[in-house]
Design an enzyme around this catalytic site. Structure first.
Site, PDB file in Angstrom:
ATOM      1  N   GLY A   1     -60.762  -6.230  41.365  1.00  0.00           N
ATOM      2  CA  GLY A   1     -61.857  -5.952  42.299  1.00  0.00           C
ATOM      3  C   GLY A   1     -62.143  -4.467  42.443  1.00  0.00           C
ATOM      4  O   GLY A   1     -62.316  -3.746  41.462  1.00  0.00           O
ATOM      5  N   GLY A   2     -62.194  -4.021  43.699  1.00  0.00           N
ATOM      6  CA  GLY A   2     -62.477  -2.611  43.966  1.00  0.00           C
ATOM      7  C   GLY A   2     -61.460  -1.692  43.315  1.00  0.00           C
ATOM      8  O   GLY A   2     -61.757  -0.535  42.996  1.00  0.00           O
TER       9      GLY A   2
ATOM     10  N   GLY B   1     -81.186   9.957  11.342  1.00  0.00           N
ATOM     11  CA  GLY B   1     -81.125  10.191  12.776  1.00  0.00           C
ATOM     12  C   GLY B   1     -79.767  10.724  13.193  1.00  0.00           C
ATOM     13  O   GLY B   1     -79.648  11.499  14.151  1.00  0.00           O
ATOM     14  N   ALA B   2     -78.745  10.319  12.440  1.00  0.00           N
ATOM     15  CA  ALA B   2     -77.400  10.766  12.800  1.00  0.00           C
ATOM     16  C   ALA B   2     -77.245  12.271  12.588  1.00  0.00           C
ATOM     17  O   ALA B   2     -76.461  12.921  13.276  1.00  0.00           O
ATOM     18  CB  ALA B   2     -76.368   9.985  11.999  1.00  0.00           C
TER      19      ALA B   2
HETATM   20  C1  HXC Z   1     -54.229  -9.248  50.317  1.00  0.00           C
HETATM   21  C2  HXC Z   1     -52.982  -9.468  48.425  1.00  0.00           C
HETATM   22  C3  HXC Z   1     -54.111  -9.219  47.632  1.00  0.00           C
HETATM   23  C4  HXC Z   1     -55.339  -8.959  48.283  1.00  0.00           C
HETATM   24  C5  HXC Z   1     -52.434  -9.516  46.327  1.00  0.00           C
HETATM   25  N1  HXC Z   1     -51.976  -9.657  47.590  1.00  0.00           N
HETATM   26  N2  HXC Z   1     -53.744  -9.259  46.327  1.00  0.00           N
HETATM   27  N3  HXC Z   1     -53.050  -9.479  49.753  1.00  0.00           N
HETATM   28  N4  HXC Z   1     -55.345  -8.989  49.632  1.00  0.00           N
HETATM   29  N5  HXC Z   1     -56.437  -8.688  47.605  1.00  0.00           N
HETATM   30  C6  HXC Z   1     -50.615  -9.946  47.984  1.00  0.00           C
HETATM   31  C7  HXC Z   1     -50.179 -11.364  47.636  1.00  0.00           C
HETATM   32  O1  HXC Z   1     -50.580 -12.261  48.625  1.00  0.00           O
HETATM   33  C8  HXC Z   1     -48.682 -11.195  47.550  1.00  0.00           C
HETATM   34  O2  HXC Z   1     -48.162 -11.182  48.853  1.00  0.00           O
HETATM   35  C9  HXC Z   1     -48.516  -9.793  46.998  1.00  0.00           C
HETATM   36  O3  HXC Z   1     -49.742  -9.110  47.264  1.00  0.00           O
HETATM   37  C10 HXC Z   1     -48.283  -9.752  45.504  1.00  0.00           C
HETATM   38  O4  HXC Z   1     -49.281 -10.562  44.866  1.00  0.00           O
HETATM   39  P1  HXC Z   1     -48.922 -11.613  43.722  1.00  0.00           P
HETATM   40  O5  HXC Z   1     -50.118 -12.459  43.516  1.00  0.00           O
HETATM   41  O6  HXC Z   1     -47.627 -12.271  44.025  1.00  0.00           O
HETATM   42  O7  HXC Z   1     -48.712 -10.610  42.506  1.00  0.00           O
HETATM   43  P2  HXC Z   1     -49.016 -10.833  40.960  1.00  0.00           P
HETATM   44  O8  HXC Z   1     -48.553 -12.182  40.530  1.00  0.00           O
HETATM   45  O9  HXC Z   1     -48.482  -9.638  40.274  1.00  0.00           O
HETATM   46  O10 HXC Z   1     -50.629 -10.847  40.826  1.00  0.00           O
HETATM   47  C11 HXC Z   1     -51.357  -9.712  41.118  1.00  0.00           C
HETATM   48  C12 HXC Z   1     -52.873 -10.072  41.190  1.00  0.00           C
HETATM   49  C13 HXC Z   1     -53.081 -11.225  42.178  1.00  0.00           C
HETATM   50  C14 HXC Z   1     -53.332 -10.525  39.776  1.00  0.00           C
HETATM   51  C15 HXC Z   1     -53.628  -8.809  41.536  1.00  0.00           C
HETATM   52  O11 HXC Z   1     -52.376 -10.921  43.397  1.00  0.00           O
HETATM   53  C16 HXC Z   1     -54.491 -11.484  42.532  1.00  0.00           C
HETATM   54  O12 HXC Z   1     -55.245 -12.116  41.759  1.00  0.00           O
HETATM   55  N6  HXC Z   1     -54.915 -11.008  43.723  1.00  0.00           N
HETATM   56  C17 HXC Z   1     -56.265 -11.199  44.188  1.00  0.00           C
HETATM   57  C18 HXC Z   1     -57.209 -10.307  43.437  1.00  0.00           C
HETATM   58  C19 HXC Z   1     -58.574 -10.314  44.022  1.00  0.00           C
HETATM   59  O13 HXC Z   1     -59.355 -11.252  43.725  1.00  0.00           O
HETATM   60  N7  HXC Z   1     -58.840  -9.339  44.929  1.00  0.00           N
HETATM   61  C20 HXC Z   1     -60.053  -9.239  45.691  1.00  0.00           C
HETATM   62  C21 HXC Z   1     -61.052  -8.543  44.840  1.00  0.00           C
HETATM   63  S1  HXC Z   1     -62.557  -8.335  45.654  1.00  0.00           S
HETATM   64  P3  HXC Z   1     -46.735 -11.829  49.198  1.00  0.00           P
HETATM   65  O14 HXC Z   1     -46.578 -11.538  50.650  1.00  0.00           O
HETATM   66  O15 HXC Z   1     -46.833 -13.273  48.865  1.00  0.00           O
HETATM   67  O16 HXC Z   1     -45.780 -11.113  48.315  1.00  0.00           O
HETATM   68  C22 HXC Z   1     -62.713  -6.705  45.859  1.00  0.00           C
HETATM   69  C23 HXC Z   1     -64.035  -6.290  46.385  1.00  0.00           C
HETATM   70  C24 HXC Z   1     -64.315  -4.827  46.195  1.00  0.00           C
HETATM   71  O17 HXC Z   1     -61.820  -5.949  45.647  1.00  0.00           O
HETATM   72  C25 HXC Z   1     -65.724  -4.555  45.806  1.00  0.00           C
HETATM   73  C26 HXC Z   1     -65.887  -4.172  44.389  1.00  0.00           C
HETATM   74  C27 HXC Z   1     -67.255  -3.756  43.954  1.00  0.00           C
END
Ligand code: HXC
Length: 514
Positions: free
Chosen positions: A169-170, A404-405
């Site tokens: 994401g961000g 052109g290159a």
């Molecule tokens: C809150 C989060 C989190 C998030 C991870 N965690 N991402 N908590 N918000 N976005 C937490 C998990 O719940 C977990 O907590 C701990 O961090 C570790 O995550 P895991 O999933 O166990 O780790 P891993 O297996 O290494 O996977 C990492 C990951 C996955 C691939 C990044 O966590 C994931 O897919 N997260 C969500 C990604 C996402 O979709 N983010 C939002 C994007 S939107 P615990 O307590 O269980 O250990 C965005 C908008 C911005 O960012 C705008 C952009 C233009």
């Protein structure tokens, strides 16, 4: 009874533990460093000054009131790398996956503002799951505040991102707005959403490595500039990169005195061009033979290898180098190489780094894949970047500069300051074979011996057009030089151009074909 000083020490110790010993051990077991260890390996020993160690998030939804960590999920501050000031933030994956809260954004924005005010690079050590889901809009607002600062700082201070863990994401869009990205192999990933979301939306089964691994981004998407073997290697890459860069857009890059004599001849270059024009040779050898100590810092090595880009020095002065690579696709320009080259030239121009261009290019790659992909728009990026750049521009045509290159590759017509050609250079609209085919193809069929007729015409074309002297007579190349003396001629030209002043018309900003 504990004194105020004891309390301070206890709170600091607690903050330094991030998400706790257990999570730190898990990280170490995967061969990954903690946020603080990453900062320690980057900065000069003892130089780190930390900010906002006691700042905590303000979220009370989804049980977050019970998950409060001093400092929240990022370590921020400033320090020095080789004695030069840098601002740094390191996301802490042991705290809620390094996810970005409103308060984390405030911490990052604080150091970004300081970096711009004080004219020093910003280095982000990233390891974050993106916007903190529990916070919702506050977290999105926080990201937007960071993005805005990334854009405002662009072209003012260098911004470098190192990716140490899974980033989503961000957490990938902010690095994407910075100047350089280095990733760690097998440990770091960059994607908009992880494999689970991909599966639910597009039904694709894909691993994290395939979706956003360091190798993929460094060779296929071009998002990353370097795939590091380890976290330490990644930090070393960032440090070396910094050594070529000025602190900001009003300073010059640091000068590093060298023992490598400016007049050193490179005899091997007199014999590097093969007899046949269709035979390749390694342009990297030309670059290495001419720069200080053969020390070339290559960027995006595995992405669009038909164009080489990177930093080096001539007699101590840092330059950006661009070179066509005949070893890959005969050194043609295509969509990826144009994007790669254009972005690099623009970076150099932002930060007062002269550009040295080595040319051996048979043209742009033809075909439907390129046309459908927008080679017209993307190739124009290179033209745009070279034309608008006002830093010293030195060009050496080693062999082909066709069509052109020729125009694109820092030609005189795009304000190339010094344009040299090697004696065997061919500067023409196209190669002899292609040109003769177009001009005499039909006539050849009427001849008794079409092959001989075409061969004679080719020789005629070669003699009349495909050499450097036509361009030299017009002043489009300033001199035809002995290849072995390339280093000395570049060093002299850079010295002559060191106080160059040039500018573009006043405008809000141009409109590069994006
Ligand atoms: C809150 C989060 C989190 C998030 C991870 N965690 N991402 N908590 N918000 N976005 C937490 C998990 O719940 C977990 O907590 C701990 O961090 C570790 O995550 P895991 O999933 O166990 O780790 P891993 O297996 O290494 O996977 C990492 C990951 C996955 C691939 C990044 O966590 C994931 O897919 N997260 C969500 C990604 C996402 O979709 N983010 C939002 C994007 S939107 P615990 O307590 O269980 O250990 C965005 C908008 C911005 O960012 C705008 C952009 C233009």
């Amino acid at each position: 009874m504990s004194t105020p000083l004891d309390t301070l020490m206890e709170l600091r110790a607690e903050a330094r533990l991030g998400g706790g010993t257990e999570r730190i051990e898990k990280l170490h077991a995967k061969g990954r460093m903690t946020a603080r260890e990453r900062i320690d390996t980057l900065l000069d020993p003892g130089s780190f000054e930390e900010f906002d160690m006691f700042k905590t998030h303000r979220c009370h939804s989804f049980g977050m009131e019970k998950k409060v960590f001093p400092g929240d999920g990022v370590v921020t501050g400033y320090g020095t790398v080789s004695g030069r000031l840098v601002y740094v933030y390191a996301q802490d994956p042991t705290i809620l996956g390094g996810s970005l809260s409103e308060t984390i954004a405030e911490k990052i924005c604080k150091i970004m503002d300081l970096a711009v005010k004080n004219g020093a690079p910003i280095i982000g050590l990233n390891d974050s799951g993106g916007a903190r889901i529990q916070e919702g809009i506050e977290s999105l607002a926080g990201y937007s505040d960071i993005f805005l600062r990334n854009v405002m700082a662009s072209g003012v201070v260098p911004q470098i991102s190192a990716i140490f863990g899974p980033c989503a994401g961000g957490a990938v869009y902010s690095p994407a707005l910075t100047d350089f990205i280095a990733m760690v192999k097998n440990n770091s990933y960059m994607f908009l959403t992880g494999p689970k979301v991909v599966k639910s939306v597009t039904h694709e089964d894909v691993t994290v490595e395939e979706l956003g691994g360091a190798d993929m981004h460094s060779s296929r998407s071009g998002v990353s500039d370097y795939a590091a073997e380890s976290g330490l290697d990644c930090v070393e890459y960032v440090k070396k990169l910094l050594s070529f860069l000025p602190q900001n857009n009003v300073e010059n890059p640091p000068m590093i005195p060298t023992q490598d004599p400016a007049e050193r001849r490179a005899e091997e270059l007199n014999a590097i061009i093969p007899e046949s024009a269709s035979e390749p040779y390694d342009m990297k050898e030309v670059i290495l033979a001419s720069i200080d100590n053969r020390d070339f810092f290559e960027i995006k090595k595995d992405f669009a290898p038909n164009l080489i880009i990177g930093f080096a020095r001539y007699d101590g002065k840092a330059v950006g180098i661009v070179g066509n690579q005949p070893l890959h696709l005969s050194g043609v320009l295509d969509i990826d190489s144009s994007i790669k080259g254009a972005r690099f030239v623009r970076f150099c121009d932002c930060f007062n780094i002269p550009v040295v261009t080595f040319v051996d290019v048979p043209g742009f790659l033809p075909g439907t894949v390129q046309e459908y992909g927008g080679v017209i728009r993307n190739g124009a990026k290179m033209l745009y970047a070279y034309a608008e750049a006002t830093v010293p521009k030195i060009t050496v045509i080693t062999r082909k500069a066709y069509g052109g290159a020729y125009c694109v590759m820092s030609s005189k017509h795009l304000r190339g300051d010094i344009n040299y050609a090697w004696p065997g250079a061919e500067i023409a609209v196209m190669g002899a074979k292609g040109a003769v085919g177009v001009l005499y193809g039909r006539e050849a069929q009427k001849q008794e011996d079409p092959a001989k007729f075409l061969a004679d015409k080719e020789a005629e074309y070669q003699e009349a057009v495909a050499n450097p002297y036509v361009a030299a007579r017009r002043g489009y190349v300033d001199d035809i030089i002995e290849p072995a003396r390339t280093r000395f001629r570049i060093v002299k030209a850079l010295g002559m151009l060191q106080n160059k002043r040039d500018s573009n018309p006043m405008k809000k900003h141009g409109n590069i074909p994006l």
